[in-house]
Design a protein around this motif. Structure first.
Motif, mmCIF file in Angstrom:
data_model
loop_
_atom_site.group_PDB
_atom_site.id
_atom_site.type_symbol
_atom_site.label_atom_id
_atom_site.label_comp_id
_atom_site.label_asym_id
_atom_site.label_seq_id
_atom_site.Cartn_x
_atom_site.Cartn_y
_atom_site.Cartn_z
ATOM 1 N N LEU A 25 0.836 -1.202 0.000
ATOM 2 C CA LEU A 25 0.000 0.000 0.000
ATOM 3 C C LEU A 25 0.872 1.253 0.000
ATOM 4 O O LEU A 25 0.654 2.176 -0.798
ATOM 5 N N ILE A 26 1.872 1.308 0.878
ATOM 6 C CA ILE A 26 2.743 2.484 0.963
ATOM 7 C C ILE A 26 3.437 2.746 -0.373
ATOM 8 O O ILE A 26 3.630 3.899 -0.780
ATOM 9 N N ALA A 27 3.795 1.668 -1.052
ATOM 10 C CA ALA A 27 4.484 1.808 -2.342
ATOM 11 C C ALA A 27 3.608 2.460 -3.404
ATOM 12 O O ALA A 27 4.110 2.860 -4.465
ATOM 13 N N MET A 28 2.320 2.593 -3.154
ATOM 14 C CA MET A 28 1.426 3.225 -4.113
ATOM 15 C C MET A 28 1.563 4.746 -4.120
ATOM 16 O O MET A 28 0.927 5.421 -4.939
ATOM 17 N N TRP A 29 2.377 5.285 -3.232
ATOM 18 C CA TRP A 29 2.784 6.685 -3.279
ATOM 19 C C TRP A 29 4.214 6.678 -3.840
ATOM 20 O O TRP A 29 5.177 6.504 -3.079
ATOM 21 N N PRO A 30 4.392 6.828 -5.138
ATOM 22 C CA PRO A 30 5.708 6.609 -5.764
ATOM 23 C C PRO A 30 6.834 7.446 -5.184
ATOM 24 O O PRO A 30 7.976 6.998 -5.131
ATOM 25 N N GLU A 31 6.526 8.679 -4.752
ATOM 26 C CA GLU A 31 7.537 9.558 -4.169
ATOM 27 C C GLU A 31 7.229 9.855 -2.711
ATOM 28 O O GLU A 31 7.537 10.940 -2.206
ATOM 29 N N GLY A 32 6.629 8.895 -2.036
ATOM 30 C CA GLY A 32 6.246 9.134 -0.659
ATOM 31 C C GLY A 32 5.179 10.213 -0.597
ATOM 32 O O GLY A 32 4.216 10.200 -1.355
ATOM 33 N N ALA A 33 5.349 11.164 0.312
ATOM 34 C CA ALA A 33 4.346 12.229 0.476
ATOM 35 C C ALA A 33 4.423 13.300 -0.606
ATOM 36 O O ALA A 33 3.523 14.131 -0.712
ATOM 37 N N VAL A 34 5.483 13.293 -1.412
ATOM 38 C CA VAL A 34 5.633 14.306 -2.460
ATOM 39 C C VAL A 34 4.666 14.006 -3.604
ATOM 40 O O VAL A 34 4.656 12.892 -4.141
ATOM 41 N N PRO A 35 3.843 14.973 -4.006
ATOM 42 C CA PRO A 35 2.892 14.740 -5.099
ATOM 43 C C PRO A 35 3.595 14.396 -6.411
ATOM 44 O O PRO A 35 4.708 14.841 -6.678
ATOM 45 N N VAL A 36 2.919 13.587 -7.217
ATOM 46 C CA VAL A 36 3.453 13.154 -8.506
ATOM 47 C C VAL A 36 2.433 13.469 -9.600
ATOM 48 O O VAL A 36 1.266 13.708 -9.328
#
Length: 278
Positions: free
Chosen positions: A245-256
């Motif tokens: 699930l966490i990996a679904m934010w490709p750059e962590g908290a930084v928007p993409v």
């Protein structure tokens, strides 16, 4: 904001997704949302004044002036459909909620995005968010640690300069979480529900329309992993599911530019819920 809680994990989101198409899931879910009253918390932890909670210059974030955050988010989770009414939550869930914001803020600070970190790091230090902290001081919560982080951010100091303070703030939240207790499985379910709600608000037509909610959802996923690691009866595949699930934010908290589709995130949050012990 008035908190709206939707039990995606309890209702079996995976089944609900069948036949709808993942690409359209976010828009349909947003259209079908219904408000439900928040779970009632413990009366002894009603909102109260918090000492040393004076605003720092980070208050600029609370008026929506920093980082291009979503409208309404900067007003201390003010009015809107994705609010949180955290004063009604039991202490362990309220702490998990605040911790999610802090994790998002620290991740952004470490990623060199202090303008985005500011609104998240308001939660442990401002009077606007005092309801989240009610009852935490007796458990060892140390506001001064977070005030130091806030001051460093105000001064424009890079995260690498204040890493010891960042680590100390995280350690303090971990200590308070240990003392607050609560059922880790129930806390993770709460985090998955909240994450699903906020990610839907964050994404519109496949793009990030509310960076603040996108970042919040990431922070809740990180806190869920922390709570899973504290479980004595965690299934072997639970942490793996949260990591996915966490990996679904490709750059962590930084928007993409191309965020993970809403349907995939909701389905994975549901998978995490299914892997929790009853």
């Amino acid at each position: 904001m008035t908190r709206t809680t939707k039990r995606w994990t309890a209702l079996g989101l995976g089944t609900a997704l069948l036949g709808t198409g993942l690409a359209a899931c976010g828009e349909q879910a947003a259209a079908d949302r219904t408000d439900q009253p928040a779970a009632q918390g413990e009366a002894e932890f009603a909102p109260e004044a918090v000492a040393d909670g004076a605003e720092t210059p980070l208050a600029a974030a609370a008026s929506g002036e920093m980082g291009g955050e979503g409208e309404g988010e900067g007003e201390g989770e003010g009015e809107g459909s994705a609010g949180h009414g955290v004063d009604a939550l039991p202490v362990p869930e309220r702490l998990a909620f605040m911790s999610g914001h802090v994790e998002a803020g620290l991740a952004l600070y470490r990623a060199g995005r202090p303008e985005m970190a500011a609104r998240h790091l308001l939660h442990p230090v401002s009077e606007t968010h005092a309801a989240e902290r009610a009852g935490l001081d007796p458990l060892g919560f140390e506001p001064a640690l977070f005030e130091e982080v806030s001051a460093a951010l105000d001064e424009g100091r890079p995260a690498t300069e204040v890493e010891p303070q960042l680590a100390a703030a995280e350690e303090n939240l971990a200590l308070v979480a240990e003392r607050a207790g609560g059922d880790p499985a129930e806390i993770i379910r709460f985090l998955m529900d909240t994450l699903a709600e906020e990610y839907q608000v964050a994404i519109t037509e496949g793009a990030i329309s509310d960076p603040g909610e996108y970042q919040d959802a990431y922070g809740f996923a990180v806190v869920a992993r922390d709570r899973a690691e504290a479980m004595t009866d965690a299934p072997d595949d639970l942490i793996a599911a949260i990591d996915e699930l966490i990996a679904m934010w490709p750059e962590g908290a930084v928007p993409v530019d191309e965020p993970t589709p809403v349907g995939r995130v909701l389905a994975q949050a549901s998978t995490v819920g299914f892997r929790l012990p009853e």
